[in-house]
Scaffold this motif. Structure first.
Motif, PDB file in Angstrom:
ATOM      1  N   ASP A 147       0.829  -1.210   0.000  1.00 43.46           N
ATOM      2  CA  ASP A 147       0.000   0.000   0.000  1.00 43.46           C
ATOM      3  C   ASP A 147       0.863   1.261   0.000  1.00 43.46           C
ATOM      4  OD1 ASP A 147      -2.412  -1.334  -0.063  1.00 43.46           O
ATOM      5  OD2 ASP A 147      -2.612  -1.416   2.120  1.00 43.46           O
ATOM      6  N   MET A 148       1.968   1.216   0.762  1.00 46.02           N
ATOM      7  CA  MET A 148       2.836   2.381   0.823  1.00 46.02           C
ATOM      8  C   MET A 148       3.467   2.660  -0.543  1.00 46.02           C
ATOM      9  SD  MET A 148       6.169   3.522   1.087  1.00 46.02           S
ATOM     10  CE  MET A 148       6.522   5.260   1.290  1.00 46.02           C
ATOM     11  N   VAL A 149       3.930   1.607  -1.223  1.00 46.52           N
ATOM     12  CA  VAL A 149       4.519   1.774  -2.554  1.00 46.52           C
ATOM     13  C   VAL A 149       3.461   2.220  -3.556  1.00 46.52           C
ATOM     14  CG1 VAL A 149       5.668   0.586  -4.466  1.00 46.52           C
ATOM     15  CG2 VAL A 149       6.392   0.147  -2.123  1.00 46.52           C
ATOM     16  N   ALA A 150       2.257   1.673  -3.456  1.00 49.36           N
ATOM     17  CA  ALA A 150       1.170   2.077  -4.355  1.00 49.36           C
ATOM     18  C   ALA A 150       0.867   3.565  -4.213  1.00 49.36           C
ATOM     19  CB  ALA A 150      -0.086   1.252  -4.061  1.00 49.36           C
ATOM     20  N   ASP A 151       1.033   4.098  -3.010  1.00 52.59           N
ATOM     21  CA  ASP A 151       0.817   5.532  -2.783  1.00 52.59           C
ATOM     22  C   ASP A 151       1.796   6.396  -3.565  1.00 52.59           C
ATOM     23  OD1 ASP A 151      -1.246   4.988  -1.025  1.00 52.59           O
ATOM     24  OD2 ASP A 151       0.010   5.170   0.774  1.00 52.59           O
ATOM     25  N   GLN A 152       2.917   5.807  -3.972  1.00 51.98           N
ATOM     26  CA  GLN A 152       3.955   6.577  -4.672  1.00 51.98           C
ATOM     27  C   GLN A 152       3.819   6.499  -6.192  1.00 51.98           C
ATOM     28  OE1 GLN A 152       5.262   8.150  -2.213  1.00 51.98           O
ATOM     29  NE2 GLN A 152       4.305   6.625  -0.857  1.00 51.98           N
ATOM     30  N   ILE A 153       2.724   5.950  -6.669  1.00 49.16           N
ATOM     31  CA  ILE A 153       2.492   5.819  -8.109  1.00 49.16           C
ATOM     32  C   ILE A 153       1.355   6.755  -8.492  1.00 49.16           C
ATOM     33  CG2 ILE A 153       1.986   4.225 -10.004  1.00 49.16           C
ATOM     34  CD1 ILE A 153       3.006   1.968  -8.196  1.00 49.16           C
TER      35      ILE A 153
END
Length: 212
Positions: free
Chosen positions: A135-141
């Motif tokens: 979820d944290m990485v998805a927030d950066q897309i």
């Protein structure tokens, strides 16, 4: 001798921190409770004053490690323009420094295979932390629907973590560095993106005389 509640909490936290490093260095079964306690400057007999079982310590230790990784990624992203955040995370993850220091790196490449063979309770705890990472990485897309961003984040993390495992297997020479480089390109799509651009540029150069 009775210790204060704060002292016990501080001791507990120290055990978890030390165990987190040693578990990533040696694996979930590469070090015993006695050694973990000795590493924290305590006796084996004091273990059960802090943890119900070895499994409880393992869960807290990898939870601590994964929370630290997520926190570092968040710090990096907050200091980076939105369109460069994913690239910054990938490039800071797939490095020789991270490869050569598993004890202070991501817990998934070092412990993932072993955790997959642990009890349902341990796997569930690990999976919950992995979802937080995704979820944290998805927030950066940026500019991508949430479902698609999450799917992309899953693929990115799988590639990053697999790349790190392979680079460690290969050692720390040129072959290992090439694996890290290939992983970065795979996640960020540089190799794939470069070809269409080159073909498009060549097409324009070929077509230019016809327009004149």
């Amino acid at each position: 001798m009775r210790y204060s509640k704060q002292h016990k909490q501080e001791t507990h936290a120290r055990i978890v921190r030390k165990a987190s490093v040693r578990l990533r260095e040696k694996g979930a079964h590469g070090i015993g409770v006695a050694d973990l306690m000795k590493e924290a400057g305590l006796t084996h007999g004091g273990f059960y004053a802090h943890f119900d079982s070895r499994e409880a310590l393992v869960i807290e230790a990898f939870t601590y490690a994964m929370d630290r990784s997520t926190a570092r990624w968040r710090e990096v992203s907050e200091a980076t323009p939105p369109d460069k955040r994913l690239a910054t995370i990938v490039e800071s993850y797939l490095t020789p420094l991270h490869r050569d220091d598993p004890g202070h790196g991501c817990a998934v490449p070092t412990l993932g295979a072993e955790i997959a063979r642990e009890s349902p309770k341990t796997r569930k705890a690990f999976a919950a932390k992995l979802e937080q990472m995704i979820d944290m990485v998805a927030d950066q897309i940026p500019g991508v629907a949430r479902k698609a961003a999450r799917k992309q984040a899953m693929a990115a993390l799988a590639t990053m973590m697999g790349t790190l495992v392979l680079s460690r297997i290969a050692g720390n020479g040129g072959f290992s560095d090439d694996i890290l480089s290939a992983g970065r390109e795979a996640v960020l799509g540089r190799a794939v993106a470069a070809k269409p651009v080159a073909r498009k540029a060549a097409s324009k150069r070929t077509a230019a005389p016809a327009r004149h």
